[in-house]
Design an enzyme around this catalytic site. Structure first.
Site, PDB file in Angstrom:
ATOM      1  N   CYS A   1       0.703  -1.138  -0.215  1.00  0.00           N
ATOM      2  CA  CYS A   1       0.007   0.025   0.091  1.00  0.00           C
ATOM      3  C   CYS A   1       0.931   1.258  -0.003  1.00  0.00           C
ATOM      4  O   CYS A   1       1.584   1.550  -0.914  1.00  0.00           O
ATOM      5  CB  CYS A   1      -0.870   0.119   1.100  1.00  0.00           C
TER       6      CYS A   1
ATOM      7  N   HIS B   1      -3.690  -4.971  -0.293  1.00  0.00           N
ATOM      8  CA  HIS B   1      -3.417  -5.439   1.021  1.00  0.00           C
ATOM      9  C   HIS B   1      -3.363  -6.896   0.843  1.00  0.00           C
ATOM     10  O   HIS B   1      -4.473  -7.618   0.959  1.00  0.00           O
ATOM     11  CB  HIS B   1      -4.367  -4.863   2.311  1.00  0.00           C
TER      12      HIS B   1
ATOM     13  N   GLU C   1      -2.497  -8.922   3.162  1.00  0.00           N
ATOM     14  CA  GLU C   1      -2.890  -9.486   4.386  1.00  0.00           C
ATOM     15  C   GLU C   1      -4.586  -9.454   4.569  1.00  0.00           C
ATOM     16  O   GLU C   1      -4.793  -9.940   5.550  1.00  0.00           O
ATOM     17  CB  GLU C   1      -2.154  -8.614   5.422  1.00  0.00           C
TER      18      GLU C   1
END
Lengths: 210, 284
Positions: free
Chosen positions: A85, A187, A189
């Site tokens: 990001c 992202h 994650e």
């Protein structure tokens, strides 16, 4: 993660946003993550993750000086680097959010606003189009959906450094990489199985690609 | 690429309106989990709550079945005046790697920070924002408006329009729902979770009129909630301008999965994740 050596990975704390989810995801992907803002630890790291949320400038300022030198030193020693990001945006030459600001210059390109013809920030799942074979994209399929939260994106990234693109108002480099440096505008994650796979690929990556 | 049907029909936009640009942005399907005392419960909100499981177990199942995002509402937190329990949020975040929104009892920036540190990506604020709208601005300034979800429970007024109710529908707030949305978005909310209290738990479809009016009033993404149970319901909400559709009982009962809904919506031309083709959709 049975049968796998736990891969040490260093998450650089730039003081913006919460790193817990990046840490948790790297651990599930097979890593042994540590979070630090200590330049000595960064300089000695084998794998470095540069996360970030919010605007370009605050983490950029945080990175100026000893931390930036430590990052370059680690890369010179053969470390691999993954920007996420805003941590990805910082890898480019310049950012224009809230005034022009220099980036790390590790990837060619600049970070500019997404067009006003689409909702900004882009928040949600969007599709990647893989542009080059790269170890980080291994096993992700041709058009994986990944989770984005951003109002700015790279522009002017040469084709040779563009790993995957996405479309939101304009087509942009959603993943770029050059030598041992790579990054994702989305992202991983928060991108479900595809994201965990990408993080696992990063942990397994020796730093070469062709 | 976005599908032809989706051109110009983006998150938060009424059909063909403000955002004509091309995008591959997907509409979201969101299972909602009501939590009380650290357990997932179900029922028409606040009435006849039945225990249906452990939050992390349920969340992991939904994520494996293709959930684009999960919303947790601690339904006991607000009216018992306590903050949400953090332990179960952390357990969820250790197992689930899609965006998590947590609401219920969020009153201060400290409440929000604790939830975000425990692993939430967004916090939903309901009664606390009604009491003091400035709270939304405080949260947005500190964490970014993308973290701040305004949760609104709206009830049809006999004389027309909708009013805001709080505390699980028990307390009228004395606000017009559509005006409140505008105020709250101007104050800093980055997304709206709009629940029709009349439809909640009824499986009779979303209040489409409410949705269309709301989506025309605010530019931020609106999540449709309350009454959605069938693919027709979900498609109708997306046509009304919703960026996302939320449901609870159809997922709790196991009668469908987000992956199956994705497949049905994709067949109708909506831009959604293709989870049914992949690992995520194959849990069952």
């Amino acid at each position: 993660m049975s049968g796998r050596t736990s891969a040490e990975v260093t998450i650089v704390d730039l003081g913006v946003g919460n790193l817990g989810n990046v840490r948790r995801a790297l651990a599930v992907a097979g890593g042994s993550p540590r979070v630090t803002e200590d330049p000595a630890e960064v300089a000695a790291a084998r794998r470095i993750v540069l996360p970030g949320v919010g605007a370009f400038r605050p983490p950029r300022e945080r990175l100026r000086g000893p931390l930036e030198r430590a990052l370059i030193e680690a890369l010179d020693r053969g470390a691999t680097l993954l920007g996420i990001c805003v941590g990805y945006q910082l890898l480019f030459g310049r950012g224009e959010e809230h005034g022009d600001c220099d980036g790390l210059g590790l990837l060619p390109g600049r970070v500019t606003a997404l067009p006003p013809t689409v909702p900004r920030p882009q928040i949600g799942w969007n599709r990647l189009a893989a542009r080059r074979a790269h170890p980080l994209l291994d096993g992700l399929g041709e058009a994986p959906e990944v989770y984005f939260v951003h109002g700015y994106a790279p522009e002017g990234v040469p084709e040779a450094a563009t790993l995957a693109t996405a479309l939101h108002g304009r087509e942009f480099a959603a993943m770029a990489g050059w030598r041992r440096v790579a990054g994702a505008q989305f992202h991983p994650e928060k991108s479900g199985a595809a994201g965990l796979r990408l993080l696992g690929n990063f942990l397994a990556w020796e730093g070469a690609w062709s | 690429m976005s599908s032809p049907r989706e051109a110009g029909l983006l998150a938060g936009a009424a059909p063909g309106a403000r955002f004509p640009g091309p995008s591959g942005l997907c509409r979201r399907v969101i299972p909602c989990l009501d939590v009380a005392g650290g357990r997932v419960v179900k029922g028409v909100r606040f009435q006849g709550l039945a225990d249906v499981g452990e939050p992390a177990e349920q969340a992991a199942r939904y994520a494996a079945e293709g959930a684009d995002e999960l919303v947790f509402l601690d339904v006991a937190a607000s009216h018992e005046r306590r903050g949400p329990a953090l332990a179960w949020v952390e357990r969820v975040a250790e197992r689930v790697f899609v965006p998590l929104t947590v609401g219920g009892g969020v009153r201060s920036a400290d409440d929000a920070r604790a939830l975000l540190e425990a692993g939430a990506d967004k916090v939903a604020v309901n009664s606390a924002a009604v009491e003091r709208p400035e709270r939304l601005g405080e949260l947005a300034a500190r964490f970014g408006s993308q973290c701040v979800v305004l949760s609104v429970d709206a009830r049809r007024r006999p004389e027309g329009g909708w009013e805001v109710v709080t505390h699980g529908g028990r307390r009228p707030a004395g606000l017009d729902a559509l005006e409140w949305l505008e105020t709250a978005v101007a104050a800093g909310a980055g997304e709206v979770l709009l629940t029709s209290i009349d439809r909640d738990g009824t499986r009779s479809g979303y209040d489409l009129e409410l949705l269309a009016e709301a989506c025309a009033r605010v530019e931020v993404p609106v999540i449709a909630s309350g009454g959605g149970a069938t693919v027709n319901d979900f498609a109708a909400a997306l046509d009304a301008g919703a960026a996302a559709v939320l449901a609870a009982s159809v997922f709790h009962s196991g009668e469908t999965t987000t992956a199956e809904i994705h497949r049905a919506l994709a067949a109708r031309g909506y831009s959604v994740r293709r989870t049914w083709e992949r690992e995520e959709g194959r849990a069952r």
